[in-house]
Scaffold this motif. Structure first.
Motif, PDB file in Angstrom:
ATOM      1  N   SER A 259       2.655 -18.447  -2.393  1.00 18.75           N
ATOM      2  CA  SER A 259       3.095 -17.174  -2.471  1.00 18.75           C
ATOM      3  C   SER A 259       4.250 -17.247  -3.743  1.00 18.75           C
ATOM      4  O   SER A 259       3.824 -16.862  -5.035  1.00 18.75           O
ATOM      5  N   GLU A 260       4.945 -18.426  -3.704  1.00 16.91           N
ATOM      6  CA  GLU A 260       5.683 -18.617  -5.059  1.00 16.91           C
ATOM      7  C   GLU A 260       4.918 -19.046  -5.775  1.00 16.91           C
ATOM      8  O   GLU A 260       5.252 -18.512  -7.671  1.00 16.91           O
ATOM      9  N   PHE A 261       4.118 -20.243  -6.127  1.00 17.35           N
ATOM     10  CA  PHE A 261       3.417 -20.685  -6.818  1.00 17.35           C
ATOM     11  C   PHE A 261       2.473 -20.153  -7.783  1.00 17.35           C
ATOM     12  O   PHE A 261       2.340 -19.885  -8.670  1.00 17.35           O
ATOM     13  N   TRP A 262       1.939 -18.813  -7.290  1.00 16.48           N
ATOM     14  CA  TRP A 262       1.054 -18.010  -7.782  1.00 16.48           C
ATOM     15  C   TRP A 262       1.974 -16.955  -8.832  1.00 16.48           C
ATOM     16  O   TRP A 262       1.291 -16.023  -9.089  1.00 16.48           O
ATOM     17  N   ARG A 263       3.254 -16.666  -8.260  1.00 19.38           N
ATOM     18  CA  ARG A 263       4.472 -15.745  -9.137  1.00 19.38           C
ATOM     19  C   ARG A 263       4.613 -17.194 -10.546  1.00 19.38           C
ATOM     20  O   ARG A 263       5.043 -16.801 -11.423  1.00 19.38           O
ATOM     21  N   ARG A 264       4.560 -17.847 -10.249  1.00 13.97           N
ATOM     22  CA  ARG A 264       4.679 -18.742 -11.531  1.00 13.97           C
ATOM     23  C   ARG A 264       3.178 -19.682 -12.653  1.00 13.97           C
ATOM     24  O   ARG A 264       3.706 -19.986 -13.580  1.00 13.97           O
ATOM     25  N   TRP A 265       2.314 -19.268 -11.976  1.00 13.51           N
ATOM     26  CA  TRP A 265       1.575 -20.331 -12.742  1.00 13.51           C
ATOM     27  C   TRP A 265       0.220 -18.801 -12.787  1.00 13.51           C
ATOM     28  O   TRP A 265      -0.174 -18.045 -12.616  1.00 13.51           O
ATOM     29  N   HIS A 266      -0.564 -19.270 -13.640  1.00 10.29           N
ATOM     30  CA  HIS A 266      -0.893 -18.388 -14.576  1.00 10.29           C
ATOM     31  C   HIS A 266      -0.720 -16.748 -14.862  1.00 10.29           C
ATOM     32  O   HIS A 266      -1.485 -15.662 -14.556  1.00 10.29           O
ATOM     33  N   ILE A 267       0.706 -16.654 -14.685  1.00 10.06           N
ATOM     34  CA  ILE A 267       1.023 -15.455 -14.755  1.00 10.06           C
ATOM     35  C   ILE A 267       0.198 -14.333 -15.223  1.00 10.06           C
ATOM     36  O   ILE A 267       0.603 -12.704 -14.477  1.00 10.06           O
ATOM     37  N   SER A 268      -0.358 -14.442 -15.813  1.00  5.56           N
ATOM     38  CA  SER A 268      -0.619 -13.095 -16.729  1.00  5.56           C
ATOM     39  C   SER A 268      -2.391 -13.150 -16.265  1.00  5.56           C
ATOM     40  O   SER A 268      -2.435 -11.114 -16.191  1.00  5.56           O
ATOM     41  N   LEU A 269      -2.732 -13.484 -15.534  1.00  4.24           N
ATOM     42  CA  LEU A 269      -3.660 -13.499 -14.895  1.00  4.24           C
ATOM     43  C   LEU A 269      -3.929 -13.375 -13.566  1.00  4.24           C
ATOM     44  O   LEU A 269      -3.650 -11.812 -12.637  1.00  4.24           O
ATOM     45  N   GLY A 270      -2.612 -13.360 -12.712  1.00  4.58           N
ATOM     46  CA  GLY A 270      -2.018 -12.509 -11.222  1.00  4.58           C
ATOM     47  C   GLY A 270      -1.449 -11.214 -11.602  1.00  4.58           C
ATOM     48  O   GLY A 270      -2.087 -10.608 -10.808  1.00  4.58           O
ATOM     49  N   SER A 271      -0.270 -11.066 -12.481  1.00  3.36           N
ATOM     50  CA  SER A 271      -0.300  -9.549 -13.191  1.00  3.36           C
ATOM     51  C   SER A 271      -1.607  -8.889 -13.099  1.00  3.36           C
ATOM     52  O   SER A 271      -1.637  -7.536 -12.876  1.00  3.36           O
ATOM     53  N   TRP A 272      -2.257  -9.116 -14.253  1.00  2.00           N
ATOM     54  CA  TRP A 272      -3.704  -8.531 -14.317  1.00  2.00           C
ATOM     55  C   TRP A 272      -4.261  -8.346 -12.578  1.00  2.00           C
ATOM     56  O   TRP A 272      -4.325  -6.680 -12.542  1.00  2.00           O
ATOM     57  N   PHE A 273      -4.851  -8.734 -12.302  1.00  2.00           N
ATOM     58  CA  PHE A 273      -5.563  -8.732 -10.979  1.00  2.00           C
ATOM     59  C   PHE A 273      -4.374  -7.805  -9.739  1.00  2.00           C
ATOM     60  O   PHE A 273      -4.799  -7.067  -9.324  1.00  2.00           O
ATOM     61  N   ARG A 274      -2.898  -8.323 -10.207  1.00  2.00           N
ATOM     62  CA  ARG A 274      -2.232  -7.129  -9.555  1.00  2.00           C
ATOM     63  C   ARG A 274      -1.861  -5.623 -10.262  1.00  2.00           C
ATOM     64  O   ARG A 274      -2.208  -4.981  -8.826  1.00  2.00           O
TER      65      ARG A 274
ATOM     66  N   TYR B 210      -4.869  -5.074  -6.661  1.00  2.00           N
ATOM     67  CA  TYR B 210      -4.083  -5.248  -5.980  1.00  2.00           C
ATOM     68  C   TYR B 210      -3.929  -4.201  -5.482  1.00  2.00           C
ATOM     69  O   TYR B 210      -3.640  -2.952  -4.063  1.00  2.00           O
ATOM     70  N   PHE B 211      -2.805  -2.920  -6.370  1.00  2.00           N
ATOM     71  CA  PHE B 211      -2.320  -2.251  -6.739  1.00  2.00           C
ATOM     72  C   PHE B 211      -2.765  -1.107  -6.215  1.00  2.00           C
ATOM     73  O   PHE B 211      -2.700   0.151  -5.621  1.00  2.00           O
ATOM     74  N   PRO B 212      -3.660  -0.800  -6.922  1.00  2.00           N
ATOM     75  CA  PRO B 212      -4.873   0.199  -6.427  1.00  2.00           C
ATOM     76  C   PRO B 212      -5.370   0.350  -5.527  1.00  2.00           C
ATOM     77  O   PRO B 212      -6.168   1.138  -4.616  1.00  2.00           O
ATOM     78  N   LEU B 213      -5.980  -0.761  -5.108  1.00  2.00           N
ATOM     79  CA  LEU B 213      -6.063  -1.218  -3.467  1.00  2.00           C
ATOM     80  C   LEU B 213      -4.917  -0.734  -2.234  1.00  2.00           C
ATOM     81  O   LEU B 213      -5.814   0.250  -1.212  1.00  2.00           O
ATOM     82  N   GLY B 214      -3.924  -0.726  -3.277  1.00  2.00           N
ATOM     83  CA  GLY B 214      -2.727  -0.168  -2.016  1.00  2.00           C
ATOM     84  C   GLY B 214      -2.217  -1.430  -1.666  1.00  2.00           C
ATOM     85  O   GLY B 214      -0.849  -0.783  -0.996  1.00  2.00           O
ATOM     86  N   GLY B 215      -2.424  -2.948  -2.743  1.00  2.00           N
ATOM     87  CA  GLY B 215      -1.377  -3.729  -2.294  1.00  2.00           C
ATOM     88  C   GLY B 215      -1.395  -4.200  -1.029  1.00  2.00           C
ATOM     89  O   GLY B 215      -1.424  -3.827  -0.130  1.00  2.00           O
ATOM     90  N   SER B 216       0.606  -4.609  -0.524  1.00  2.00           N
ATOM     91  CA  SER B 216       0.986  -4.317   0.706  1.00  2.00           C
ATOM     92  C   SER B 216       1.472  -3.233   1.385  1.00  2.00           C
ATOM     93  O   SER B 216       2.107  -3.533   2.846  1.00  2.00           O
ATOM     94  N   ARG B 217       1.788  -2.694   0.488  1.00  2.00           N
ATOM     95  CA  ARG B 217       1.599  -0.684   1.474  1.00  2.00           C
ATOM     96  C   ARG B 217       1.186  -0.005   1.764  1.00  2.00           C
ATOM     97  O   ARG B 217       0.744   0.050   1.287  1.00  2.00           O
ATOM     98  N   VAL B 218       0.430  -0.964   2.917  1.00  8.05           N
ATOM     99  CA  VAL B 218      -0.407   0.077   3.613  1.00  8.05           C
ATOM    100  C   VAL B 218      -0.351  -0.137   5.310  1.00  8.05           C
ATOM    101  O   VAL B 218       0.536  -0.828   5.711  1.00  8.05           O
ATOM    102  N   ASP B 219      -1.405   0.778   5.151  1.00  2.00           N
ATOM    103  CA  ASP B 219      -0.698   1.247   7.210  1.00  2.00           C
ATOM    104  C   ASP B 219      -1.463   0.272   8.115  1.00  2.00           C
ATOM    105  O   ASP B 219      -1.082   0.453   9.662  1.00  2.00           O
ATOM    106  N   SER B 220      -2.149  -0.687   7.795  1.00  3.22           N
ATOM    107  CA  SER B 220      -2.566  -1.830   8.576  1.00  3.22           C
ATOM    108  C   SER B 220      -2.629  -3.268   8.058  1.00  3.22           C
ATOM    109  O   SER B 220      -2.440  -3.293   6.530  1.00  3.22           O
ATOM    110  N   LYS B 221      -2.122  -4.267   8.911  1.00  2.00           N
ATOM    111  CA  LYS B 221      -2.192  -5.378   8.089  1.00  2.00           C
ATOM    112  C   LYS B 221      -3.961  -5.662   8.226  1.00  2.00           C
ATOM    113  O   LYS B 221      -4.393  -6.456   7.286  1.00  2.00           O
ATOM    114  N   TRP B 222      -4.907  -4.813   8.542  1.00  2.00           N
ATOM    115  CA  TRP B 222      -6.018  -5.266   9.024  1.00  2.00           C
ATOM    116  C   TRP B 222      -6.457  -4.719   7.077  1.00  2.00           C
ATOM    117  O   TRP B 222      -7.194  -5.581   6.466  1.00  2.00           O
ATOM    118  N   LYS B 223      -5.998  -3.595   6.500  1.00  2.00           N
ATOM    119  CA  LYS B 223      -6.206  -3.410   5.055  1.00  2.00           C
ATOM    120  C   LYS B 223      -5.307  -4.245   3.734  1.00  2.00           C
ATOM    121  O   LYS B 223      -6.125  -4.607   2.726  1.00  2.00           O
TER     122      LYS B 223
END
Length: 469
Positions: free
Chosen positions: A275-290, A294-307
């Motif tokens: 996880s730290e590696f991808w915060r440091r590698w190709h940051i612009s691509l990672g932040s674009w997908f995030r 990722y955030f429009p889908l709910g990110g990590s703040r979702v009500d189940s682990k499956w989501k």
């Protein structure tokens, strides 16, 4: 045209800088000039591909205007946003994935559909993602809509970041298009940053490319375990200094013209988790997908682990697919999906323990991932990984010893440059407080530039990985 070429360094860049600063204080004229030379830069190899980019500029400009016009009508705005996303992704699909898709359909259903031979426009994934960013940021109100199509064109086509990023978000650069401020300090920092990136690319990445290409080209029965690991490690250094070097050059060039781009690499090989590696590698691509997936889908703040698992799966499959039309890239993205999912579910980064152990774990899997990334197909990836673990070959040979000793000095410098040692030493010993630094520093960078230029002029091996993306 590439940055690490004599035509760019000795002709294109000096010409552009001279004319640009001749037009100083005339912002419109500067922007027109930068847009035109950016088109020339892109058209240098394949002139017809400029038409694809111009069409992308006009379509996204028009949709951006209409979204702003119907801002109070959410239904129309969302329809327009959907249209622009589908349009931009269809361009990428047509040029990057259509042949791959038809090939797999033929294999899966035993068909003989004709597979088109489509040439991939250079940097299409980068400038298309920037076009999407423009429309989404206008839709979200995170950047002012551009009434002048020239400004949209300059944002998408600006040559420093056109070919291989970093992916510049529209909200980052919106105000700079007409209100940037050039100054000597930024120009000097830009020159230094460009030289650092050039030397990474020419002196380190290009030399590691020779070792990696040799290792990955050997038949399985001729590849020893030692040389397989040397090849994988060499490719790990090659891709780091290739891409981070290009990003350094892009950021440096941006500063020369008054633009400030976000950082794209932050010493990724010192990471102690994937996880730290991808915060440091190709940051612009990672932040674009995030921010756009990722955030429009709910990110990590979702009500189940499956989501959460679903969101991670979508992001990492898309990340793999973004890099190329090959099952190796999809497998590479799936590997990171598995590792990051395990880390998030186990809260790996919050666990206590020796950082060095977690660091070794991270580098181990990153290195294995680069084997997938570099391999021609999954078959080669499997046989190469087998060689790394001693399956079907010798443990060492004279070839491994020769290439190791011949490149030992580059390996030492690569390890040093992969860690933030120089920033630490400058801060720790207050290097800039020494008067001698004002003499030695410029001399050092001038020498570094001319050494890199010498390698380029003499025709040293000069591949570039991220042109393919």
């Amino acid at each position: 045209m590439i940055f690490s070429s004599s035509i760019f360094l000795l002709v294109f860049l000096p010409f552009v800088l001279i004319i640009y600063y001749t037009l100083y204080s005339q912002r419109l004229a500067q922007n027109i000039f930068l847009f035109l030379v950016s088109l020339l830069f892109y058209a240098w190899g394949e002139p017809w591909f400029v038409l694809i980019m111009l069409l992308s500029i006009l379509v996204n400009y028009a949709i951006g205007l209409n979204i702003d016009l119907h801002r109070n009508n959410q239904v129309i705005s969302k329809i327009l946003l959907t249209i622009t996303v589908l349009y931009n992704l269809s361009i990428i699909f047509l040029y990057k994935y259509l042949a791959f898709t038809i090939t797999n359909i033929n294999t899966l259903f035993s068909l003989t559909l004709p597979v088109p031979d489509i040439v991939l426009p250079i940097g299409i994934s980068f400038f298309t993602f920037q076009a999407i960013s423009y429309v989404i940021d206008v839709y979200r109100g995170q950047g002012e809509v551009q009434k002048n199509p020239l400004n949209v064109g300059l944002y998408i086509a600006l040559f420093p970041q056109l070919i291989a990023g970093p992916i510049v978000r529209y909200e980052t650069i919106a105000n700079q298009i007409n209100h940037r401020k050039e100054n000597i300090a930024d120009f000097s920092e830009g020159c230094v940053r460009f030289i650092i990136g050039l030397s990474k690319k020419v002196l380190l990445s290009n030399n590691f490319a020779i070792v990696a290409d040799k290792a990955f080209s050997l038949p399985n029965d001729q590849l020893s375990t030692a040389f397989a690991w040397l090849g994988a490690i060499s490719y790990s250094f090659q891709i780091l200094f290739d891409f981070s070097g290009y990003s350094d050059m892009a950021i440096g060039l941006g500063k020369m013209f008054g633009f400030h781009f976000d950082e794209n690499f932050n010493y990724p090989y010192i990471s102690a988790s994937i996880s730290e590696f991808w915060r440091r590698w190709h940051i612009s691509l990672g932040s674009w997908f995030r921010d756009y997936v990722y955030f429009p889908l709910g990110g990590s703040r979702v009500d189940s682990k499956w989501k959460l698992i679903r969101n991670l799966f979508i992001v990492w499959v898309l990340t793999g697919v973004w890099h190329g039309a090959n099952w190796t890239f999809i497998a590479w993205g799936f590997l990171y999906f598995l590792l990051i999912t395990i880390e998030k579910l186990t809260r790996f980064e919050r666990t206590s323990g020796l950082r060095i152990v977690r660091h070794i774990y991270t580098l181990f899997f990153v290195c294995l991932g680069w084997v997938l990334f570099r391999s021609i197909d999954l078959s080669q990836a499997c046989t190469y990984l087998g060689s790394m673990f001693g399956i079907g070959g010798r443990y060492t040979d004279s070839l491994a010893r020769f290439y190791f000793l011949d490149n030992l000095i580059f390996i030492i410098f690569a390890v040093i440059c992969s860690m933030p040692l120089l920033p630490y030493m400058k801060k720790r010993f207050h290097y800039h407080d020494l008067k001698i630094s004002y003499i030695l520093t410029p001399i050092f960078y001038i020498v570094l530039f001319f050494v890199s230029l010498t390698y380029i002029i003499k025709g040293a091996y000069n591949p570039f990985i991220y042109f393919n993306f």
